[in-house]
Design an enzyme around this catalytic site. Structure first.
Site, PDB file in Angstrom:
ATOM      1  CB  CYS A 127       0.848  -2.205  -5.929  1.00 43.18           C
ATOM      2  SG  CYS A 127       1.384  -1.806  -4.268  1.00 43.18           S
ATOM      3  CB  CYS A 155      -2.755   1.636   0.414  1.00 43.51           C
ATOM      4  SG  CYS A 155      -3.395   1.201  -1.218  1.00 43.51           S
TER       5      CYS A 155
HETATM    6 FE1  FES Z   1       0.065  -0.326  -3.513  1.00 40.49          FE
HETATM    7 FE2  FES Z   1      -1.558   1.514  -2.726  1.00 40.49          FE
HETATM    8  S1  FES Z   1      -1.636   0.473  -4.595  1.00 40.49           S
HETATM    9  S2  FES Z   1       0.118   0.711  -1.687  1.00 40.49           S
END
Ligand code: FES
Length: 147
Positions: A33, A103
């Site tokens: 991400c 996360c």
């Molecule tokens: Fe990557 Fe939350 S989407 S840490």
């Protein structure tokens, strides 16, 4: 979708910032991400975490979990801080949506990375602390199996 606590820690994150001369600092990211979290710890001579600060370049859940993680480790010994797992952080936030579980892993690993740095600087070994990874994406598959 998010609990009130998540929204609160996202809107008013605690302990945001940097620290000069931290006892330990650790940075972890998630290549998938692109989010990055840096955790600073100030640890006294008895091994108690006096202060914790963080900087997170990431999603709202990453901000909320790092905020909660810093709150949870403050006042704890380094050994007790190891019990602040991503699960503990999520529980303290009244849960996270399944797609956001990873996360909270970033927060756990950032604590570990800062503790690891502290241990290396002081030439000590923290029982039960494994060498942290710098890219949490490597660990993600284990997580989706667990949750
Ligand atoms: Fe990557 Fe939350 S989407 S840490």
């Amino acid at each position: 979708m998010y609990s009130e606590k998540v929204m609160d820690h996202f809107s008013n994150p605690r302990n945001v910032g940097e620290m000069e001369n931290p006892s330990g600092v650790g940075t972890v990211g998630n290549a998938k991400c692109g989010d990055i979290m840096r955790m600073y710890l100030d640890i006294d001579e008895n091994g108690v975490i006096r202060e914790a600060k963080f900087k997170t370049f990431g999603c709202g859940a990453a901000v909320a979990t790092s905020s909660m993680a810093t709150e949870l480790v403050k006042g704890k010994t380094v050994q007790e801080a190891l019990e602040v797992t991503n699960k503990a952080v999520m529980e303290a936030l009244d849960g996270l949506p399944p797609v956001k579980v990873h996360c909270s892993l970033l927060a756990e690993e950032a604590i570990h990375a800062a503790l690891w740095d502290y241990a290396e600087k002081n030439n000590i070994k923290i029982e039960g602390l494994e060498k942290p990874v710098t890219d949490i994406g490597e660990k993600e598959e284990d997580v989706s199996e667990t949750y």
